[in-house]
Design a protein around this motif. Sequence first.
Motif, PDB file in Angstrom:
ATOM      1  N   CYS A  15      44.399  55.426  36.649  1.00 48.23           N
ATOM      2  CA  CYS A  15      45.083  56.661  36.990  1.00 48.23           C
ATOM      3  C   CYS A  15      46.248  56.872  36.022  1.00 48.23           C
ATOM      4  O   CYS A  15      47.064  55.981  35.836  1.00 48.23           O
ATOM      5  CB  CYS A  15      45.602  56.580  38.425  1.00 48.23           C
ATOM      6  N   CYS A  18      49.761  56.425  38.162  1.00 47.33           N
ATOM      7  CA  CYS A  18      50.180  55.148  38.749  1.00 47.33           C
ATOM      8  C   CYS A  18      49.470  53.963  38.123  1.00 47.33           C
ATOM      9  O   CYS A  18      49.728  52.827  38.477  1.00 47.33           O
ATOM     10  CB  CYS A  18      49.952  55.167  40.262  1.00 47.33           C
ATOM     11  N   CYS A  34      43.871  59.081  40.913  1.00 42.86           N
ATOM     12  CA  CYS A  34      43.342  58.364  42.063  1.00 42.86           C
ATOM     13  C   CYS A  34      43.515  59.166  43.337  1.00 42.86           C
ATOM     14  O   CYS A  34      42.877  58.895  44.336  1.00 42.86           O
ATOM     15  CB  CYS A  34      44.021  56.995  42.195  1.00 42.86           C
ATOM     16  N   CYS A  38      48.937  61.825  42.898  1.00 42.39           N
ATOM     17  CA  CYS A  38      49.119  61.462  41.502  1.00 42.39           C
ATOM     18  C   CYS A  38      48.824  62.647  40.593  1.00 42.39           C
ATOM     19  O   CYS A  38      49.474  62.848  39.580  1.00 42.39           O
ATOM     20  CB  CYS A  38      48.226  60.276  41.142  1.00 42.39           C
TER      21      CYS A  38
END
Length: 71
Positions: A15, A18, A34, A38
């Motif tokens: 991702c 993150c 994800c 995000c």
Amino acid sequence: MSTDAPTPRRITVNCPTCQGPALFAPENRWRPFCSERCRMIDLGAWANDEYVVPGQPVEADDDIPPEGMRH
Ligand SMILES: [Zn+2]
């Protein structure tokens, strides 16, 4: 280990927000992120007070549009 027949079902990518595993499949509507959170963070929604990201300096790369979001 290695296989000549890669299975496209369970491809995961990191991702961008993150760095966690994100399922890269149609069922993940937020791919390559994800989660919606995000994705929204990457889009800059954090600035709307809707999402709080403590201790995360954000640098906007306006020159690099996310995949699938080209204008
Ligand atoms: Zn994420």
